[in-house]
Design a protein around this motif. Sequence first.
Motif, short mmCIF file in Angstrom:
data_model
loop_
_atom_site.label_atom_id
_atom_site.label_comp_id
_atom_site.label_asym_id
_atom_site.label_seq_id
_atom_site.Cartn_x
_atom_site.Cartn_y
_atom_site.Cartn_z
N MET A 12 0.84 -1.21 0.00
CA MET A 12 0.00 0.00 0.00
C MET A 12 0.87 1.25 0.00
O MET A 12 0.61 2.20 -0.75
N THR A 13 1.90 1.26 0.81
CA THR A 13 2.79 2.42 0.91
C THR A 13 3.53 2.65 -0.40
O THR A 13 3.72 3.80 -0.81
N TRP A 18 0.17 8.63 -1.61
CA TRP A 18 -0.46 9.43 -0.57
C TRP A 18 -0.36 8.77 0.80
O TRP A 18 -0.25 9.45 1.82
N VAL A 19 -0.35 7.45 0.86
CA VAL A 19 -0.26 6.73 2.13
C VAL A 19 1.01 7.13 2.88
O VAL A 19 0.97 7.44 4.07
N ILE A 24 0.57 7.23 7.14
CA ILE A 24 -0.22 6.08 7.58
C ILE A 24 0.67 4.85 7.68
O ILE A 24 1.49 4.58 6.81
N THR A 25 0.49 4.11 8.77
CA THR A 25 1.18 2.84 8.98
C THR A 25 0.13 1.76 9.22
O THR A 25 -1.04 2.06 9.48
N ALA A 36 -5.12 0.38 10.46
CA ALA A 36 -4.22 1.42 9.95
C ALA A 36 -4.16 2.54 10.97
O ALA A 36 -5.14 2.82 11.68
N LEU A 59 -7.69 7.98 5.97
CA LEU A 59 -7.27 6.87 6.83
C LEU A 59 -8.25 5.71 6.70
O LEU A 59 -7.84 4.56 6.52
N THR A 62 -8.12 4.08 3.25
CA THR A 62 -6.87 3.32 3.13
C THR A 62 -6.97 1.99 3.87
O THR A 62 -6.54 0.95 3.35
N ALA A 66 -6.71 -1.78 2.31
CA ALA A 66 -5.77 -2.80 2.79
C ALA A 66 -6.45 -4.14 2.99
O ALA A 66 -5.91 -5.19 2.62
#
Length: 150
Positions: A12-13, A18-19, A24-25, A36, A59, A62, A66
């Motif tokens: 995703m990253t 944008w992540v 965002i983790t 997330a 968030l 995202t 995921a």
Amino acid sequence: MTTDTSWVGPAMTQTVPWVGTAGITFGETTGTRAVAHLPDDAAQHNHVAGPHAAMIFGLGETASGAVGLAAFGAVMERATPLVVRSEIAYLRLAKGPLTAVAQLDRDAADVLAELDAGTRPEFTVSVVVTDADGRETSRMTVVWTLRPNR
């Protein structure tokens, strides 16, 4: 049997710039659930010193992506996941770091059966966003589709 989905957060990253920009983790990610995290960043605040609504929405979306990637990553060569529609309710003022927990609301096998039958399946992901004290600040529903690649 457990499927390894540890690749989802890094994927995703890497594939959604944008992540990383948002910071965002990812925590736990499985084919039915994804967690997330959004750090507290004053540069992303709104006029009341909390995360801007766009950040909260991002968030949640995202996290929903995921769980979708974890559930349907094996079919990405023949279908592309796309958001169809979403809805968010901002329930209380969010402050500090946030956590989004996304839950796949439909059995992945049913979605894949529709894809295999030649249709464009839809699936819903429910998301709950909480603050550092575990208080629910937002709820979100994201409807995704798997668009067959041509």
